[in-house]
Enzyme design. Structure first.
Site, mmCIF file in Angstrom:
data_model
loop_
_atom_site.group_PDB
_atom_site.id
_atom_site.type_symbol
_atom_site.label_atom_id
_atom_site.label_comp_id
_atom_site.label_asym_id
_atom_site.label_seq_id
_atom_site.Cartn_x
_atom_site.Cartn_y
_atom_site.Cartn_z
ATOM 1 N N TYR A 180 -11.611 33.887 -48.381
ATOM 2 C CA TYR A 180 -12.467 34.421 -49.450
ATOM 3 C C TYR A 180 -12.168 33.891 -50.846
ATOM 4 C CZ TYR A 180 -13.598 37.031 -45.407
ATOM 5 O OH TYR A 180 -13.979 37.323 -44.121
ATOM 6 N N HIS A 201 -14.501 40.677 -35.668
ATOM 7 C CA HIS A 201 -14.429 42.157 -35.666
ATOM 8 C C HIS A 201 -15.620 42.781 -34.935
ATOM 9 C CE1 HIS A 201 -11.098 42.042 -38.421
ATOM 10 N NE2 HIS A 201 -11.793 41.485 -39.388
ATOM 11 N N ASP A 260 -6.782 34.274 -38.227
ATOM 12 C CA ASP A 260 -7.321 34.999 -39.383
ATOM 13 C C ASP A 260 -6.292 36.069 -39.769
ATOM 14 O OD1 ASP A 260 -10.324 35.665 -40.673
ATOM 15 O OD2 ASP A 260 -8.995 37.413 -40.552
ATOM 16 N N HIS A 283 -6.656 39.012 -40.561
ATOM 17 C CA HIS A 283 -6.988 40.318 -39.977
ATOM 18 C C HIS A 283 -6.959 40.233 -38.450
ATOM 19 C CE1 HIS A 283 -9.111 40.114 -43.932
ATOM 20 N NE2 HIS A 283 -8.546 41.306 -44.060
HETATM 21 ZN ZN LIG Z 1 -10.093 38.028 -42.079
#
Ligand SMILES: [Zn+2]
Length: 330
Positions: free
Chosen positions: A292, A123, A160, A162
């Site tokens: 996570y 990101h 990923d 995201h």
């Molecule tokens: Zn992610």
């Protein structure tokens, strides 16, 4: 074998109760030990990225601000992102790992590498941190391949959960780096629609696969991922494949999830390997992004690494060093 980049130094990016926390790597370390995977890998020594390497993609003033912010004690640098006193140094070592892995794989030391680094990077923007990320490790690795080894074409595969908005932005107008992202949508960070395909010379070199949570199954994810990646790789014809390996699409992930099981990451690894074998002499550098649920992250990283190790039967074509030190790559 596989080149494995892992160092307790990455624990020094201290983030408190944040989901992107040192315990992630601790759990991975335990699992790789349990399965005897460290012994099957080569563990290179490497140093932090040079400022000149990082400045290929990040703004000079941003890098300096980040350094000063950490040196002053750190804090919450951005809505989702935490910096501790050593975070700048850790981020430079993370970026350095990916650049070193790219160099070694292109020199033919091994055909695959896995960089288990923190903080994540996909990101991170040209001039700002974002979404747990400080420096865009994978993008810096792609740039290393283009500028140091003078490759012409690199493919980044980002699975990923995201969208890798930072990576996409950095190569938006670049025909040398194909960016392929499969991600949950609508979801953070809000980008990654099918219509986002690049611009100017980079038009057609960005490929987004958004997945709606309600209608996605592991089978539908895998089918579309494989078909679209094969098609896109045929278009890019990469000499090197980089993976933004996030494991937060796991169904138990507390902040992501696209219903994938641990074994699905073995299948994703297999599909990317096939593409790398077909186009890039099997050359893969994989870089940890999210994930996570620490135990499921550890399981998923283990199957991913086993998949990379399984590639050792494939032939990494001979590379001839040219008199000027350049690599001649097929
Ligand atoms: Zn992610």
């Amino acid at each position: 074998m596989t080149l494995l980049y892992f160092d307790p130094f990455f624990q020094r990016h201290m983030t408190g109760s944040h989901p992107e926390r040192p315990a992630r790597l601790k759990a991975i370390e335990e699992r790789l030990n349990q399965r005897g995977l460290f012994d099957r890998c080569i563990r290179p020594q490497w140093g932090p990225a040079e400022l000149t390497q990082v400045e290929r993609l990040h703004d000079h003033f941003y890098i300096d601000e980040l350094r000063k912010y950490a040196a002053a004690g750190g804090g919450q640098i951005e809505a989702d992102t935490v910096v501790s006193p050593q975070s700048y140094d850790v981020a430079m070592v993370a970026a350095g790992a990916v650049c070193d892995a790219v160099d070694r794989v292109l020199r033919g030391e091994d055909s695959t590498a896995l960089c288990l680094v923190r903080p994540p990077g996909h990101h991170a923007l040209h001039d700002a941190p974002m979404g747990f990320c400080l420096l865009n490790n994978i993008a810096l690795g792609a740039k290393q391949a283009l500028q140091t080894a003078q490759l012409d074409r690199v493919l980044i595969v980002d699975w990923d959960v995201h969208h890798g908005n930072g990576t996409q932005a950095m190569f938006w107008r670049d025909e040398q780096v194909g960016f392929f992202s499969a991600h949950r949508f609508p979801f953070y960070p809000g980008t990654g629609e099918v219509t986002e395909t690049g611009e100017g010379p980079g038009l057609g070199y960005t490929c987004n696969l958004p997945f709606d949570y309600a209608t996605t199954t592991p089978a539908s994810f895998q089918t579309r991922f494989a078909a679209e990646l094969e098609r896109f790789a045929e278009h890019v014809k990469p000499q090197l494949v980089l993976i933004s390996a996030g494991f937060d699409a796991h169904r138990e992930d507390p902040i992501g999830s696209l219903k994938l099981d641990t074994e699905d990451f073995a299948e994703l690894t297999r599909v990317v390997r096939q593409v790398a074998n077909q186009h890039a002499g099997g050359r893969i550098v994989s870089v940890l992004e999210g994930g996570y649920h620490v135990e499921r992250l550890a399981d998923s990283v283990a199957v991913h690494l086993e998949g990379l190790l399984g590639n050792e039967q494939s032939v990494c074509p001979l590379q001839e060093s040219q008199p000027d030190g350049r690599l001649k790559l097929g």
